[in-house]
Design a protein around this motif. Structure first.
Motif, mmCIF file in Angstrom:
data_model
loop_
_atom_site.group_PDB
_atom_site.id
_atom_site.type_symbol
_atom_site.label_atom_id
_atom_site.label_comp_id
_atom_site.label_asym_id
_atom_site.label_seq_id
_atom_site.Cartn_x
_atom_site.Cartn_y
_atom_site.Cartn_z
ATOM 1 N N TRP A 4 0.999 -1.345 0.021
ATOM 2 C CA TRP A 4 0.054 0.094 0.084
ATOM 3 C C TRP A 4 1.156 1.307 -0.091
ATOM 4 N N ALA A 5 1.957 1.323 0.802
ATOM 5 C CA ALA A 5 2.704 2.428 0.844
ATOM 6 C C ALA A 5 3.290 2.744 -0.527
ATOM 7 N N GLY A 6 3.832 1.490 -1.004
ATOM 8 C CA GLY A 6 4.497 1.638 -2.142
ATOM 9 C C GLY A 6 3.598 2.298 -3.211
ATOM 10 N N LEU A 7 2.380 1.802 -3.482
ATOM 11 C CA LEU A 7 1.550 2.357 -4.466
ATOM 12 C C LEU A 7 1.078 3.917 -4.248
ATOM 13 N N ILE A 8 1.117 4.178 -2.899
ATOM 14 C CA ILE A 8 0.726 5.451 -2.567
ATOM 15 C C ILE A 8 1.901 6.473 -2.992
ATOM 16 N N PHE A 9 3.016 6.113 -2.637
ATOM 17 C CA PHE A 9 4.294 7.057 -3.062
ATOM 18 C C PHE A 9 4.527 7.029 -4.432
ATOM 19 N N TYR A 10 3.977 5.830 -5.344
ATOM 20 C CA TYR A 10 4.052 5.932 -6.656
ATOM 21 C C TYR A 10 3.050 7.130 -7.197
ATOM 22 N N ALA A 11 2.006 6.803 -6.645
ATOM 23 C CA ALA A 11 0.724 8.106 -6.918
ATOM 24 C C ALA A 11 1.361 9.468 -6.751
ATOM 25 N N PHE A 12 2.218 9.970 -5.573
ATOM 26 C CA PHE A 12 2.820 11.064 -5.434
ATOM 27 C C PHE A 12 3.805 11.346 -6.425
ATOM 28 N N GLN A 13 4.743 10.157 -6.783
ATOM 29 C CA GLN A 13 5.817 10.377 -7.639
ATOM 30 C C GLN A 13 5.459 10.829 -8.939
ATOM 31 N N ILE A 14 4.566 10.047 -9.474
ATOM 32 C CA ILE A 14 3.881 10.331 -10.775
ATOM 33 C C ILE A 14 3.310 11.681 -11.077
ATOM 34 N N TYR A 15 2.695 12.250 -9.891
ATOM 35 C CA TYR A 15 2.027 13.427 -10.022
ATOM 36 C C TYR A 15 2.827 14.638 -9.941
ATOM 37 N N PHE A 16 4.006 14.473 -8.903
ATOM 38 C CA PHE A 16 4.886 15.600 -8.907
ATOM 39 C C PHE A 16 5.977 15.537 -9.818
ATOM 40 N N ASP A 17 6.198 14.406 -10.247
ATOM 41 C CA ASP A 17 7.501 14.357 -11.771
ATOM 42 C C ASP A 17 6.621 15.099 -12.730
ATOM 43 N N PHE A 18 5.516 14.757 -12.983
ATOM 44 C CA PHE A 18 4.770 15.067 -14.328
ATOM 45 C C PHE A 18 4.573 16.563 -14.180
ATOM 46 N N SER A 19 3.696 16.942 -13.197
ATOM 47 C CA SER A 19 3.538 18.237 -13.197
ATOM 48 C C SER A 19 4.803 19.286 -12.731
ATOM 49 N N GLY A 20 5.725 18.749 -11.925
ATOM 50 C CA GLY A 20 6.871 19.391 -11.801
ATOM 51 C C GLY A 20 7.540 19.934 -13.062
ATOM 52 N N TYR A 21 7.465 18.726 -13.992
ATOM 53 C CA TYR A 21 8.285 18.869 -15.185
ATOM 54 C C TYR A 21 7.436 19.876 -16.016
ATOM 55 N N SER A 22 6.010 19.847 -15.913
ATOM 56 C CA SER A 22 5.180 20.753 -16.684
ATOM 57 C C SER A 22 5.582 22.231 -16.047
ATOM 58 N N ASP A 23 5.808 22.408 -14.715
ATOM 59 C CA ASP A 23 5.985 23.767 -14.326
ATOM 60 C C ASP A 23 7.412 24.376 -14.798
ATOM 61 N N MET A 24 8.318 23.425 -14.899
ATOM 62 C CA MET A 24 9.531 23.864 -15.198
ATOM 63 C C MET A 24 9.271 24.332 -16.692
ATOM 64 N N ALA A 25 8.479 23.559 -17.457
ATOM 65 C CA ALA A 25 8.296 23.989 -19.025
ATOM 66 C C ALA A 25 7.689 25.495 -19.041
ATOM 67 N N ILE A 26 6.602 25.555 -18.311
ATOM 68 C CA ILE A 26 6.072 26.875 -18.265
ATOM 69 C C ILE A 26 6.796 27.982 -17.662
ATOM 70 N N GLY A 27 7.752 27.603 -16.793
ATOM 71 C CA GLY A 27 8.518 28.590 -16.219
ATOM 72 C C GLY A 27 9.602 28.995 -17.324
ATOM 73 N N LEU A 28 10.131 27.952 -17.845
ATOM 74 C CA LEU A 28 11.269 28.411 -18.921
ATOM 75 C C LEU A 28 10.743 29.256 -20.106
ATOM 76 N N GLY A 29 9.358 28.641 -20.529
ATOM 77 C CA GLY A 29 8.656 29.578 -21.406
ATOM 78 C C GLY A 29 8.544 30.965 -21.202
ATOM 79 N N LYS A 30 8.083 31.202 -19.751
ATOM 80 C CA LYS A 30 7.688 32.775 -19.288
ATOM 81 C C LYS A 30 9.053 33.483 -19.337
ATOM 82 N N MET A 31 10.389 32.846 -18.955
ATOM 83 C CA MET A 31 11.531 33.349 -19.227
ATOM 84 C C MET A 31 11.891 34.077 -20.441
#
Lengths: 436, 472
Positions: free
Chosen positions: B232-259
């Motif tokens: 259970w803990a593993g799967l929950i950590f995965y849910a967090f990983q995929i969200y922050f991985d992907f949304s973090g990456y999108s934020d970085m892209a948006i940030g670079l774009g804004k610059m």
């Protein structure tokens, strides 16, 4: 959510919940404060870009650190050829090179440890950080290696005993085996017990009776914090003394009392392997003590020195013996290492294939062959009072120890290993050579 | 190259941003094109040619689609079809060919066995993203949503734009059409971009990587010393990983774009606070959802058609969505799984959910999403079933063991951080402080740069820096 028109995918042109409107709001806010936020915007931009540009420049300007014993395996600039580039090998190695050679690397490693500790994670890079006390964590050490190593030791012992050579196998615990009382209570000794039970099982199967130094030191550890270095995986001279008492008794000798030694503190800023892994720069350094006794200078130590590591060093001469080059000095300590990072290497000068220690005397002394890892190094000052010693590190000298014992007038053999070495690789496999 | 790496930050980014601002305005798109190709070629030197191919194909197709749009619908449509075919052919070959052939070979026919599989051909990074982007250009021209871009450097800059090149957001051409012609470069946007970038970088490095390390740890344990708590803990950590991985990456892209003066749309909007699956998909990977809606769902007839057709359209969209995430059956099932819940919600569940206390609908959504990730993460369905049964106590050594307990307990604070970071609360606090006064804004700026330093520390001392959406 007051959702009426539900689609499989976001419905177009309806701003209900929408990241864009939120992001726009934030950006509009930032833009609307345009004049009022000039200072902070410049501050943010200049600081961030300065950080990036300064380190980008430093990275190229600061010379690369070469391979040293203190930071083994630092990547150097990867080879650039058409092939390595097109295969992607160059770029992936370049990434590792950049991490290893990054300016102020040690500062950043420490900062990460601070950050992990601040998040209450208790462990960084598989190392428990318990105040100043650092313990390597390994829940599941490799049992296959343990099996190969311990069975090899068993075969060796049986074969040697048949030839009339006494063998004592002594296995020491890792810090997590001995100081489980310091670990978080719900972690405890579960994994240590597991691997030591496994060792018992393998030893019993191979009819090997071994000296369990984990139990000895674990018992003592209940009210003694000084058996292992806080910052290193080795035992202290004091811990080694307790082990020595057991070992020498097993070998049929009588141990000297601890009072018979003069304890000399040689350094108090030893930062060992566990400290390097943990990155916990705020912990204090360890003290290294030598257990001295009268006449401990009257020993000759010969270290096999193929690479010329000890050449030109004060107090060392070189000789040829059995077709190999040896560095020769007096006593067991190589004090130049006290000025380097790896201060534990001041015991007999660190790991080498063969190290011979003889007392400068005419009296007849027995010779003890010590097949060992580095835990044996701090035993040397104790054992040398009883025996002439030949220390062999099978990692660098994987020859038949049976043959060696027979041809070199060996009276007794001590196998001295700690659990970490036993489970790290099949180092002891060569003990099987000639031991059917 | 990925953003969360030392070579990106201290080599590539430092050089690119310097050159970008050093050249005059009219050369900046050209600079963007060149540095983006370098960015792409760093990891995949040979695959740069696919990218160049994609640029040329859509430059030409878009040109003809624009030329005949008014005069000859047939020819214009042919241009769109050519673009779709040529792009999907590349995507199909690199992403789906091996999968299709190996599945066909399950049929014991001799001629099928003879087809080569090319199993060792590597998937070009980001191919799913940029082929979709280039297609959208020609389609937008055809539909009259955008003007033809005559300048091939500007068009190339759009296709290769390094911020969103390898993991989105999928930027539709119509959204950046004007920005490619002229866009503002000012300190407000630049500083805002830096803050967004650092926010994304922190999500990726401090949250996603740490959660991912725990997931990998528990995943490995499930093979040898499985426990219920660990699974259970593993799967929950995965849910967090995929969200922050992907949304973090999108934020970085948006940030670079804004610059650099670009405004990309938000890609994630706190999906884990959703109270229904419908809502979840409005908040998760928004640019992909938009793409499929605009270019698949609506052309098929959307919901303005017979009811059965609408259901068909929904099913088609979700089949494609699942398959887009990877050439493996589990992704198809994952798409259908969501399709099922969306249809149920559409039919009746949504009305009930609205009446229920919000924490109930919230838990419902999170549970559905969590098991969705279970489908998503196991490409090997057999391993997935084993893992699932471990979650329910089958084939485990116990409910927990000391190491699992310890790892769960010592991560409780971190999990609390993950939970809070999944909600809009941090953003709200940021607003509050930012609005207050100049000193607060300066403090925020220093904090942001401090986070950049901390992230650098993790990159310097890291053995673990995976990237989940690399291969989609």
């Amino acid at each position: 959510m007051e959702e009426k028109n539900v689609d499989a995918v976001p419905a177009p042109k309806k701003k209900r919940i929408d990241g864009d409107s939120e992001a726009d709001r934030l950006l509009e806010l930032q833009l609307s404060l345009k004049d009022k936020s000039k200072v902070s915007n410049w501050l943010c931009s200049i600081l961030a870009m300065a950080f990036i540009f300064i380190f980008a420049i430093l990275f190229w300007v600061v010379p690369d650190r070469e391979y040293t014993s203190e930071e083994s395996g630092l990547k150097m600039f990867p080879e650039f050829t058409r092939e390595t580039f097109l295969s992607g090998e160059f770029t992936s190695e370049f990434g590792e090179y950049m991490a290893d050679q990054f300016p102020a690397r040690k500062f950043f490693v420490g900062l990460k440890a601070v950050s992990e500790t601040a998040q209450l994670k208790q462990v960084n890079n598989d190392t428990f950080i318990i105040g100043d006390f650092l313990v390597a964590r390994n829940d599941y050490p490799n049992e296959d290696f343990l099996n190969i190593n311990v069975s090899s030791a068993a075969k060796f012992e049986n074969a040697a005993e048949k030839k009339g050579i006494d063998v004592v196998a002594a296995f020491a615990g890792r810090k997590m085996d001995v100081y489980d009382n310091k670990l978080p209570s719900y972690y405890g000794s579960y994994y240590s017990d597991r691997i030591w039970n496994k060792l018992d099982e393998i030893a019993a199967g191979g009819e090997l009776s071994y000296l369990n130094l984990r139990n000895t030191l674990r018992e003592a550890a209940k009210n003694d914090d000084g058996l292992y270095y806080d910052s290193d995986h080795h035992w202290t001279s004091h811990g080694a003394y307790l082990a020595y008492v057991e070992i020498i008794t097993e070998l049929g000798g009588t141990p000297y009392a601890e009072d018979d030694f003069r304890i000399e503190t040689v350094t108090d800023d030893f930062y060992g392997t566990t400290w390097s892994a943990a990155g916990a720069k705020w912990t204090k350094g360890d003290t290294i003590e030598y257990y001295r006794f009268d006449g401990d200078e009257d020993y000759t130590m010969k270290i096999i020195d193929k690479s010329g590591e000890f050449e030109g060093l004060e107090g060392f001469t070189h000789i040829e013996e059995d077709g190999a080059k040896y560095a020769v000095c007096n006593g067991f300590y190589v004090e130049k290492f006290l000025n380097e990072k790896d201060k534990y290497a001041s015991f007999i000068g660190g790991n080498h294939g063969i190290t011979k220690i003889t007392k400068n005397t005419d009296e007849e002394r027995e010779t003890l062959l010590v097949v060992k890892d580095s835990f044996a190094h701090s035993l040397v000052p104790f054992l040398a009072r009883h025996y002439d010693l030949v220390l062999v590190d099978l990692r660098y000298y994987p020859a038949s120890m049976l043959r060696y014992a027979e041809t070199n007038d060996i009276d007794k053999v001590l196998l001295m290993y700690n659990m970490e070495t036993l489970t790290e690789a099949a180092y002891l496999k060569s003990l099987q050579i000639g031991a059917k | 190259m990925v953003f969360s790496s030392l070579e990106f930050l201290f080599l590539y980014f430092a050089a690119s941003i310097f050159i970008y601002f050093a050249v005059p305005l009219q050369l900046r798109n050209f600079v963007l094109l060149i540095v983006s190709l370098v960015f792409y070629g760093w990891g995949e030197p040979l695959y740069v040619f696919i990218m160049v191919y994609s640029i040329i194909v859509d430059y030409i197709c878009g040109y003809f689609a624009g030329k005949y749009r008014e005069t000859n619908k047939k020819k214009a449509r042919a241009a769109v079809i050519a673009s779709a075919m040529l792009n999907l052919a590349v995507l199909g070959f690199f992403k789906y060919y091996t999968f299709i052939v190996t599945n066909l070979q399950l049929i014991p026919l001799d001629f099928l066995q003879a087809i080569p599989t090319f199993a060792d051909v590597e998937l070009p990074i980001g191919i799913s993203f940029y082929t979709f982007q280039t297609m959208s250009y020609t389609i937008d021209i055809y539909r009259g949503d955008a003007k033809v871009q005559k300048n091939i450097a500007s068009f190339g800059a759009y296709v290769t734009l390094f911020p969103q090149l390898i993991a989105g957001p999928i930027v539709r051409y119509q959204d950046v059409d004007d920005q490619l012609r002229s866009r503002p470069h000012n300190i407000e946007l630049f500083a805002s971009g830096i803050r967004t970038f650092i926010c994304g970088l922190s999500k990726k490095i401090l949250l996603a990587n740490a959660a991912g390390a725990m997931w990998d740890h528990f995943r490995a344990l499930s093979d040898t010393n499985a426990t219920v708590l660990g699974a259970w803990a593993g799967l929950i950590f995965y849910a967090f990983q995929i969200y922050f991985d992907f949304s973090g990456y999108s934020d970085m892209a948006i940030g670079l774009g804004k610059m650099m003066g670009f405004r990309f749309k938000e890609n994630f909007f706190y999906p884990y606070v959703s109270k229904s699956i419908t809502e979840f998909w409005r908040r998760w990977h928004i640019s992909m959802g938009t793409w499929f809606r605009e270019y698949v769902y609506i052309p098929l007839g959307g919901n303005r058609c017979a009811k059965w057709k609408m259901y068909r359209n929904i099913i088609v969209v979700w089949l494609v969505t699942g398959f887009w995430h990877g050439a493996s059956w589990n992704y198809v099932l994952w798409g259908l799984y969501y399709c099922l819940f969306l249809l149920i919600e559409k039919a009746f569940l949504m009305k009930w959910l609205e009446k229920l206390p919000s924490f109930v609908s919230h838990i419902y959504s999170l549970v559905i999403v969590l098991f969705g990730w279970w489908l998503f993460v196991f490409e090997d369905l057999g391993a997935g079933v084993t893992f699932l049964s471990q979650m329910f106590g089958q084939g485990v050594v116990g409910f927990t063991d000391p190491g699992v307990t310890f790892d769960v307990v010592r991560n409780l604070f971190f999990v609390a951080v993950l939970c809070v970071a999944s909600t809009p609360l941090p953003r709200k606090i940021f607003y509050k402080i930012y609005e207050k006064n100049q000193i607060c804004r300066c403090v925020l700026s220093v904090v942001a740069v401090f986070m950049l330093v901390v992230c650098t520390a993790y990159l310097v001392d890291s053995s673990y820096n995976p990237f989940l959406y690399f291969r989609f």
